[in-house]
Motif scaffolding. Structure first.
Motif, PDB file in Angstrom:
ATOM      1  N   UNK B 116       0.976  -0.897   0.314  1.00  0.00           N
ATOM      2  CA  UNK B 116       0.312   0.098   0.132  1.00  0.00           C
ATOM      3  C   UNK B 116       0.781   1.177   0.258  1.00  0.00           C
ATOM      4  N   UNK B 121       0.971   1.434  -6.185  1.00  0.00           N
ATOM      5  CA  UNK B 121      -0.375   1.813  -5.756  1.00  0.00           C
ATOM      6  C   UNK B 121      -0.512   2.656  -5.490  1.00  0.00           C
ATOM      7  N   UNK B 164      -9.874   8.423   3.434  1.00  0.00           N
ATOM      8  CA  UNK B 164      -8.894   7.722   4.033  1.00  0.00           C
ATOM      9  C   UNK B 164      -7.682   7.502   4.159  1.00  0.00           C
ATOM     10  N   UNK B 168      -4.687   9.724   6.407  1.00  0.00           N
ATOM     11  CA  UNK B 168      -3.713   8.586   7.356  1.00  0.00           C
ATOM     12  C   UNK B 168      -3.013   8.998   8.523  1.00  0.00           C
ATOM     13  N   UNK B 171      -2.733  10.678  11.768  1.00  0.00           N
ATOM     14  CA  UNK B 171      -3.650   9.817  12.153  1.00  0.00           C
ATOM     15  C   UNK B 171      -3.349   9.809  13.663  1.00  0.00           C
ATOM     16  N   UNK B 173      -1.876   7.479  17.718  1.00  0.00           N
ATOM     17  CA  UNK B 173      -2.379   6.192  18.277  1.00  0.00           C
ATOM     18  C   UNK B 173      -1.371   5.464  19.311  1.00  0.00           C
ATOM     19  N   UNK B 376      -6.631   6.632  20.162  1.00  0.00           N
ATOM     20  CA  UNK B 376      -6.495   7.581  18.527  1.00  0.00           C
ATOM     21  C   UNK B 376      -7.391   8.863  18.718  1.00  0.00           C
ATOM     22  N   UNK B 378      -8.241  10.560  14.995  1.00  0.00           N
ATOM     23  CA  UNK B 378      -8.713  10.572  13.462  1.00  0.00           C
ATOM     24  C   UNK B 378      -9.388  11.577  12.641  1.00  0.00           C
ATOM     25  N   UNK B 381     -12.054  11.232  10.184  1.00  0.00           N
ATOM     26  CA  UNK B 381     -12.327   9.849  10.726  1.00  0.00           C
ATOM     27  C   UNK B 381     -14.479  10.131  10.141  1.00  0.00           C
ATOM     28  N   UNK B 384     -15.312   9.876   5.821  1.00  0.00           N
ATOM     29  CA  UNK B 384     -14.606   8.626   6.246  1.00  0.00           C
ATOM     30  C   UNK B 384     -15.734   7.843   6.359  1.00  0.00           C
ATOM     31  N   UNK B 385     -16.984   8.068   7.182  1.00  0.00           N
ATOM     32  CA  UNK B 385     -18.239   7.614   8.074  1.00  0.00           C
ATOM     33  C   UNK B 385     -19.169   8.165   6.753  1.00  0.00           C
TER      34      UNK B 385
END
Ligand code: HEM
Lengths: 258, 413
Positions: B116, B121, B164, B168, B171, B173, B376, B378, B381, B384-385
């Protein structure tokens, strides 16, 4: 109802399904054939319900348990699709494939324990797995259609129509299963997509069927043949996703046990 | 399709030959880049670069989408043949990925083990995004309400892939370990660097519950579960007190989930943190009868086995956890003070952070003196949702309608 009782439900269900699949070719016995199929499904569903109650968790965790659902959904999808499209071969083929999976479960049941690890205890678990297995059942019947279509040299429009619809509906369920899985993963681990091997292969399966859907938007004899081969290829990839991933070196620490 | 049969490649309109050629060229460029500069570094996309890139991609999509009426290039880029070629390219790349164990830093020339973040890619992903975005814009110009499924699927996927992908790098964490009774605000990142967060957690209590364990027969010499290579286990279950285990007929006479050992080596039920499951078992084989208590033990109590003969014993396996739960108090810089129970699948949302139950001391189990949390952050998000929900609605439309559209030689409009 315990796993050891399974054979007393499995054998009658197989008998009913197979006799229904044989009788469906005679016009005279059509009604009887339908009734036999429904009776087989009912017996099978009754076992699953009882087993679910007994083990106190959804029976969707082990490989053997997902096969149980596959047999049931395949027989249901086969029956409904047969009623809708009137192809008798649909009923017989799905009866045979459902039987094969029941026999696998009789011969090699794999462990059915009560424990369910905390990450799997979620309201998403049941819809996630059922949507997937349902889509697998539809893709299974689409694959049967594609093989028949490739076999016969003249391409029957009706069968193509059937394959298209099965794949559209199956794809809808596949995406629902995948997306519910993503939401669940976010709840459980903080990320909706982490390219774990099972996820990678789920993406592969999705991309393959997406390929079919888009190839079929063009009217073209050559691309039709390619599309039919695509259905078969996609189903092979689906089998790798479902069954093969556990055996791949790239998947030794996956959360997906089935 | 008579037109395509005798037609020369690269004469418009472009179809499969040109699409496949372009996608192959993109892959070749990707792999050349991979060889020359190594893998793509996603953290170059960290804020604010990703906002700029998201805007640029959106702008390109709109521009190409609007050009579709005039430009055959724009129509080709957002057309069926190109979409099929791109999807098949993604399919091939992910199949390779599925067969190659993935790592964090590549050890191979072509970067198959970091798929990825390999250039091929990333390039195919980006072109797919542009093709998809342009397609949505192009179809929105001839908006028809009955195409709602099409818009939901394609716009949802576009939003998902865009946010997303570029999100990336933003994010964050971290892992936080908190001892029982203490308060902690320091966390560890992936590389074990310590950081301080604007959130503090006090662990009031950590507790676990277990499933009933299994019984097994082991070879005393090497400790392996018998029969060799294919161990046999008996799941303790109050509904099924009898069964067979490696040739022994066994019966569970009594099972105590929270048991403490008495001085005479029997067990009684006591609810306290050091309690452990124990079972009184009778085993019969060839007229030999063995009866006794078996217990798996933990840090507070010794285990107990039932000796069957000189070479074998019956033992209890380590229990699988049913749930683990942390009672916490969370404090934030914004002066919030929240008390909550955090467990797997039930994270806690505080400001922009989500706190997940992550782990505990596996050796101590229930007696673990600390609990670990994953925190986390993010920020992407929400879009994305939205993308996910749109695709779910789009999936329902596919289930509901099946295939409506008929095949055609050209695109819609
Ligand atoms: C969630 C994923 C996707 C689903 C469920 C999906 C589904 C569909 C369906 C059902 C159609 C035909 C319906 C109609 O035109 O009204 C269609 C058309 C199309 N899709 Fe997709 N698709 C997806 C992803 C993609 C991607 C990734 C691309 C491109 C890279 C793409 C490109 C196209 C194109 C070019 C058409 C034809 C549009 C036209 O002729 O105007 N799709 N898609």
């Amino acid at each position: 109802m315990m796993w050891s009782n399974f054979i007393w439900f499995a054998l009658p269900a197989i008998l009913l399904w197979l006799s229904s699949g044989a009788l469906v070719y005679s016009k005279k016995n059509e009604r009887l054939s339908n009734l036999l199929m429904l009776a087989g499904i009912a017996i099978f569903a009754f076992f699953i319900a009882g087993f679910w109650i007994h083990i106190e968790r959804p029976p969707m965790r082990t490989m053997g348990e997902t096969r149980l659902w596959y047999s049931m959904f395949l027989s249901i999808v086969g029956f409904v699709a047969y009623r809708r499209w009137k192809y008798p071969w649909l009923l017989s083929f799905t009866a045979v494939v459902a039987t094969v999976f029941v026999v696998v479960n009789l011969v090699k049941p794999e462990i059915h324990s009560k424990s369910l690890m905390p990450a799997l205890q979620s309201p998403w678990f049941v819809p996630h797995v059922t949507a997937y297995i349902l889509s697998y059942a539809m893709f299974g019947s689409a694959t049967i259609g594609a093989i028949i279509q490739l076999w016969k040299k003249d391409q029957n429009k009706g069968v193509f129509n059937f394959i298209d619809n099965m794949i559209y509906v199956g794809y809808g369920f596949l995406m629902l299963g995948l997306l519910m899985g993503a939401i669940w993963a976010k709840e459980a681990w903080g990320h909706y997509w982490s390219w774990d091997p099972k996820e990678t292969w789920a993406f592969v399966t999705c991309a393959a069927y997406l390929g079919y859907i888009h190839i079929r938007l063009r009217r073209n004899k050559k691309s039709n043949t390619v599309a039919l081969w695509f259905v078969i290829l996609a189903f092979i990839l689906l089998m790798i996703t479902w069954i093969g991933v556990n055996y791949l070196p790239s998947a030794q620490s996956s959360v997906h046990v089935y | 399709m008579t037109e395509s049969r005798n037609r020369k490649i690269w004469s418009t309109p472009w179809r499969y030959a040109e699409s496949i050629a372009v996608v192959v060229a993109l892959l070749v460029i990707g792999y050349l880049l991979q060889i020359v500069v190594g893998e793509f570094n996603f953290f170059l996309l960290a804020k604010p670069a990703n906002y700029v890139i998201a805007c640029v991609i959106t702008f390109i999509c709109i521009a190409i989408g609007l050009r579709c009426t005039k430009s055959s290039f724009a129509r080709w880029l957002s057309g069926v043949e190109m979409s099929v070629s791109l999807i098949v390219a993604l399919l091939l790349l992910t199949i390779i990925m599925g067969f190659t164990p993935q790592t964090t830093h590549s050890h191979s020339l072509l970067g198959f083990d970091v798929m990825t973040s390999s250039w091929a890619f990333v390039i195919i992903y980006t072109i797919t995004l542009i093709s998809l975005g342009a397609l949505v814009v192009r179809r929105l110009r001839v908006f028809r309400i009955k195409d709602y499924g099409f818009y939901l699927n394609h716009f949802g996927l576009w939003l998902f892939l865009l946010c997303s992908g570029v999100g990336y790098a933003d994010m964050e964490r971290y892992i936080m370990h908190v001892r029982e009774g203490e308060t902690e605000w320091r966390v560890y990142d992936d590389d074990e660097n310590i950081k301080e967060l604007p959130i503090a957690i006090t662990l009031l209590d950590f507790d676990m519950d277990y499933y009933p364990p299994k019984l097994a027969v082991i070879d005393l010499e090497n400790g392996e579960v018998l029969p060799n290579g294919k161990g046999d286990y008996f799941q303790i279950d109050n509904d099924i007190p009898k069964g067979n285990l490696n040739g022994w007929e066994i019966e569970i006479n009594q099972y105590i989930h929270n048991a403490v050992r008495n001085s005479d080596s029997t067990y009684q039920e006591v609810h306290m943190p050091g309690a452990t499951p124990a079972a009184k078992v009778t085993a019969i084989k060839d007229g030999i009868i063995r009866t006794g208590w078996i217990c798996g033990g933990n840090q507070a109590q010794l285990f107990m086995t039932l000796s069957l003969d000189d070479k074998t014993s019956m033992v209890m396996t380590v229990c699988e956890p049913r749930k683990f739960i942390s009672q916490v108090e969370v404090y934030t810089k914004s002066e919030k003070n929240i008390s909550a129970a955090i467990e797997v699948n039930k994270p806690l949302r505080v400001d922009n952070w989500v706190i997940y139950q992550y782990g505990y001391d596996n050796n101590a189990g229930r007696l673990s003196s600390y609990s670990s949390f994953e925190l986390v952050y993010d920020p992407w998000i929400i879009p994305v949702y939205i993308g996910i929900l749109m695709m779910m609605a789009g999936s329902l439309s596919m289930i509901w309608e099946g295939k409506r559209r008929k095949e055609s030689e050209n695109d819609v409009e």
